[in-house]
Scaffold this motif. Sequence first.
Motif, PDB file in Angstrom:
ATOM      1  N   ASN A   1       0.803  -1.221   0.000  1.00 44.88           N
ATOM      2  CA  ASN A   1       0.000   0.000   0.000  1.00 44.88           C
ATOM      3  C   ASN A   1       0.838   1.275   0.000  1.00 44.88           C
ATOM      4  O   ASN A   1       0.339   2.337  -0.348  1.00 44.88           O
ATOM      5  CB  ASN A   1      -0.953   0.015   1.200  1.00 44.88           C
ATOM      6  N   LEU A   2       2.109   1.167   0.376  1.00 42.54           N
ATOM      7  CA  LEU A   2       2.978   2.346   0.305  1.00 42.54           C
ATOM      8  C   LEU A   2       3.126   2.820  -1.142  1.00 42.54           C
ATOM      9  O   LEU A   2       3.253   4.006  -1.413  1.00 42.54           O
ATOM     10  CB  LEU A   2       4.370   2.029   0.886  1.00 42.54           C
ATOM     11  N   GLU A   3       3.146   1.864  -2.052  1.00 40.78           N
ATOM     12  CA  GLU A   3       3.256   2.151  -3.494  1.00 40.78           C
ATOM     13  C   GLU A   3       2.436   1.109  -4.236  1.00 40.78           C
ATOM     14  O   GLU A   3       2.967   0.103  -4.717  1.00 40.78           O
ATOM     15  CB  GLU A   3       4.727   2.070  -3.954  1.00 40.78           C
ATOM     16  N   PRO A   4       1.125   1.328  -4.338  1.00 39.23           N
ATOM     17  CA  PRO A   4       0.244   0.261  -4.842  1.00 39.23           C
ATOM     18  C   PRO A   4       0.508  -0.168  -6.284  1.00 39.23           C
ATOM     19  O   PRO A   4       0.093  -1.253  -6.677  1.00 39.23           O
ATOM     20  CB  PRO A   4      -1.161   0.875  -4.732  1.00 39.23           C
ATOM     21  N   ASN A   5       1.191   0.658  -7.064  1.00 40.68           N
ATOM     22  CA  ASN A   5       1.381   0.303  -8.475  1.00 40.68           C
ATOM     23  C   ASN A   5       2.674  -0.458  -8.758  1.00 40.68           C
ATOM     24  O   ASN A   5       2.990  -0.728  -9.916  1.00 40.68           O
ATOM     25  CB  ASN A   5       1.360   1.565  -9.343  1.00 40.68           C
ATOM     26  N   GLN A   6       3.410  -0.796  -7.736  1.00 37.59           N
ATOM     27  CA  GLN A   6       4.672  -1.509  -7.960  1.00 37.59           C
ATOM     28  C   GLN A   6       4.420  -2.849  -8.640  1.00 37.59           C
ATOM     29  O   GLN A   6       3.493  -3.567  -8.304  1.00 37.59           O
ATOM     30  CB  GLN A   6       5.397  -1.731  -6.639  1.00 37.59           C
ATOM     31  N   VAL A   7       5.278  -3.189  -9.617  1.00 34.71           N
ATOM     32  CA  VAL A   7       5.149  -4.482 -10.298  1.00 34.71           C
ATOM     33  C   VAL A   7       6.334  -5.390  -9.991  1.00 34.71           C
ATOM     34  O   VAL A   7       6.327  -6.564 -10.344  1.00 34.71           O
ATOM     35  CB  VAL A   7       5.001  -4.331 -11.826  1.00 34.71           C
ATOM     36  N   LEU A   8       7.345  -4.839  -9.320  1.00 33.69           N
ATOM     37  CA  LEU A   8       8.549  -5.623  -9.035  1.00 33.69           C
ATOM     38  C   LEU A   8       9.230  -5.060  -7.795  1.00 33.69           C
ATOM     39  O   LEU A   8       9.171  -3.851  -7.546  1.00 33.69           O
ATOM     40  CB  LEU A   8       9.472  -5.540 -10.261  1.00 33.69           C
ATOM     41  N   ARG A   9       9.830  -5.945  -6.986  1.00 34.86           N
ATOM     42  CA  ARG A   9      10.620  -5.519  -5.825  1.00 34.86           C
ATOM     43  C   ARG A   9      12.000  -6.136  -5.941  1.00 34.86           C
ATOM     44  O   ARG A   9      12.141  -7.348  -6.060  1.00 34.86           O
ATOM     45  CB  ARG A   9       9.967  -5.986  -4.516  1.00 34.86           C
ATOM     46  N   TYR A  10      13.033  -5.307  -5.907  1.00 33.76           N
ATOM     47  CA  TYR A  10      14.403  -5.770  -6.062  1.00 33.76           C
ATOM     48  C   TYR A  10      15.172  -5.518  -4.776  1.00 33.76           C
ATOM     49  O   TYR A  10      15.250  -4.375  -4.301  1.00 33.76           O
ATOM     50  CB  TYR A  10      15.081  -5.016  -7.224  1.00 33.76           C
ATOM     51  N   GLN A  11      15.729  -6.580  -4.188  1.00 33.53           N
ATOM     52  CA  GLN A  11      16.555  -6.418  -2.988  1.00 33.53           C
ATOM     53  C   GLN A  11      17.441  -7.657  -2.859  1.00 33.53           C
ATOM     54  O   GLN A  11      17.145  -8.598  -2.127  1.00 33.53           O
ATOM     55  CB  GLN A  11      15.670  -6.237  -1.743  1.00 33.53           C
ATOM     56  N   ARG A  12      18.546  -7.650  -3.574  1.00 31.37           N
ATOM     57  CA  ARG A  12      19.414  -8.831  -3.663  1.00 31.37           C
ATOM     58  C   ARG A  12      19.925  -9.218  -2.279  1.00 31.37           C
ATOM     59  O   ARG A  12      20.377  -8.376  -1.511  1.00 31.37           O
ATOM     60  CB  ARG A  12      20.576  -8.545  -4.612  1.00 31.37           C
ATOM     61  N   GLY A  13      19.828 -10.520  -1.982  1.00 30.04           N
ATOM     62  CA  GLY A  13      20.364 -11.042  -0.725  1.00 30.04           C
ATOM     63  C   GLY A  13      19.405 -10.926   0.445  1.00 30.04           C
ATOM     64  O   GLY A  13      19.719 -11.390   1.532  1.00 30.04           O
ATOM     65  N   CYS A  14      18.244 -10.331   0.259  1.00 31.81           N
ATOM     66  CA  CYS A  14      17.269 -10.196   1.362  1.00 31.81           C
ATOM     67  C   CYS A  14      16.136 -11.200   1.188  1.00 31.81           C
ATOM     68  O   CYS A  14      16.262 -12.152   0.445  1.00 31.81           O
ATOM     69  CB  CYS A  14      16.771  -8.766   1.421  1.00 31.81           C
ATOM     70  N   GLU A  15      15.042 -10.969   1.879  1.00 34.11           N
ATOM     71  CA  GLU A  15      13.916 -11.901   1.833  1.00 34.11           C
ATOM     72  C   GLU A  15      12.798 -11.327   0.969  1.00 34.11           C
ATOM     73  O   GLU A  15      12.544 -10.123   1.015  1.00 34.11           O
ATOM     74  CB  GLU A  15      13.371 -12.141   3.242  1.00 34.11           C
ATOM     75  N   PRO A  16      12.104 -12.175   0.221  1.00 32.00           N
ATOM     76  CA  PRO A  16      10.935 -11.687  -0.522  1.00 32.00           C
ATOM     77  C   PRO A  16       9.835 -11.243   0.440  1.00 32.00           C
ATOM     78  O   PRO A  16       9.864 -11.586   1.619  1.00 32.00           O
ATOM     79  CB  PRO A  16      10.477 -12.897  -1.324  1.00 32.00           C
ATOM     80  N   LEU A  17       8.900 -10.500  -0.078  1.00 28.43           N
ATOM     81  CA  LEU A  17       7.698 -10.154   0.669  1.00 28.43           C
ATOM     82  C   LEU A  17       6.641 -11.190   0.280  1.00 28.43           C
ATOM     83  O   LEU A  17       6.121 -11.170  -0.832  1.00 28.43           O
ATOM     84  CB  LEU A  17       7.263  -8.739   0.268  1.00 28.43           C
ATOM     85  N   TRP A  18       6.383 -12.122   1.179  1.00 26.93           N
ATOM     86  CA  TRP A  18       5.471 -13.228   0.853  1.00 26.93           C
ATOM     87  C   TRP A  18       4.013 -12.779   0.969  1.00 26.93           C
ATOM     88  O   TRP A  18       3.702 -11.895   1.770  1.00 26.93           O
ATOM     89  CB  TRP A  18       5.730 -14.417   1.779  1.00 26.93           C
ATOM     90  N   VAL A  19       3.140 -13.431   0.195  1.00 27.61           N
ATOM     91  CA  VAL A  19       1.711 -13.131   0.315  1.00 27.61           C
ATOM     92  C   VAL A  19       1.014 -14.067   1.280  1.00 27.61           C
ATOM     93  O   VAL A  19      -0.143 -13.870   1.616  1.00 27.61           O
ATOM     94  CB  VAL A  19       0.947 -13.196  -1.034  1.00 27.61           C
TER      95      VAL A  19
END
Length: 368
Positions: free
Chosen positions: A269-287
């Motif tokens: 909700n901070l950025e509802p239009n995001q289509v991709l999240r990039y953060q090498r070496g970290c954890e995904p944001l799971w649904v």
Amino acid sequence: MSASTMSGVELGFVEAIDEKWKLLSHYFPSKVGGRPAWLVLNPLPTADDIRCGICGKPCTFLLQIYAPLDEHERCFHRTIFLFVCRDPHCSKANDSRNVKAFRCQLGKINDFYSSEPPDESCFDSTVSHPKADDHQPLCRVCGCSGPKTCARCHRAAYCSKEHQTLDWKTGHKRVCSADPEGGNSTSSSYSVTYLFPEYELVMEEEVELGGEEPEKSEAEKMREYKEYLTAFQEKGSLLADEDASNDLDKMATATDIDREFRKFKKRVNLEPNQVLRYQRGCEPLWVSADHIPSADDLPKCSCGGERKFEFQVMPQLLYHLKVDDVGASLDWGVLAVYTCSESCQPHNDGYQQEFVWKQDFSTDTKKT
Ligand SMILES: [Zn+2]
Ligand SMILES: [Zn+2]
Ligand SMILES: [Zn+2]
Ligand SMILES: [Zn+2]
């Protein structure tokens, strides 16, 4: 007053682009849809590499992200490509066999591109620019390596029998042999029938708002959960299923709602239009708390190195792909791409296949 901080996550957004030339290989683009703008121009992945692990048909180019790494000279240029099978029947819950990922990279001094950055102010069409079809024929339909040719005109190139058949039906039948020049000119009709719509993928850093949000009531959380699912899954498989939507109605209390899902929604909700999240070496944001990989689920790279998370594709991208069919559709909650932690040099300096983990929205949030 709450402070805002950079979260360290790069967010991707799609943008329509008029200057299509900015998406050519030598501009090192990040983009969605259309044909791949190959970084390493030769060798390319083979047609067999790109086949769907479920139906065996060629996958369609989904996106590429330009992601150079400072820590290795060999990664001065580096791009990861994703392909997905268009067949909605291959879109199975928590099963990533319909998605393929490839990584390639180049040093600053390399066989294909100048070590000077490209001129982004204008495009000089009188100069020849490095491109993959200087090195091998490309499939007229999908833009992947095309070692097969039309048996009649010997000019039109294809990756596979499937794409030759598709091209024959959608126009090559009319021009084959009839047009001595036009055998291998690409037709725009594919953009409707086969390729995904093309966009630029623009990256921006995520800003997190400090401070705690007031805790919402259970009823409020439930309402939001339903709204969210409806918005994402309107014509998708999940809510087209009567039972699934009844199930949602019957969910006893909001305490059943997956905590991971709430975390996901709040963050998105901070950025509802995001289509991709990039953060090498970290954890995904799971649904969902279901179907999260353990270390054992992540296969090692062929070099022996561990794979670590690099980026995830968000379900919002599905909107822009215009793939919805009534009752069946391509679908995902998270497509998490795990790449070699060493970013090792691929075999023959070509493309290294990487690992994708697919997590879908949970239809069974009711715990007994
Ligand atoms: Zn398939
Ligand atoms: Zn093809
Ligand atoms: Zn032909
Ligand atoms: Zn490796």
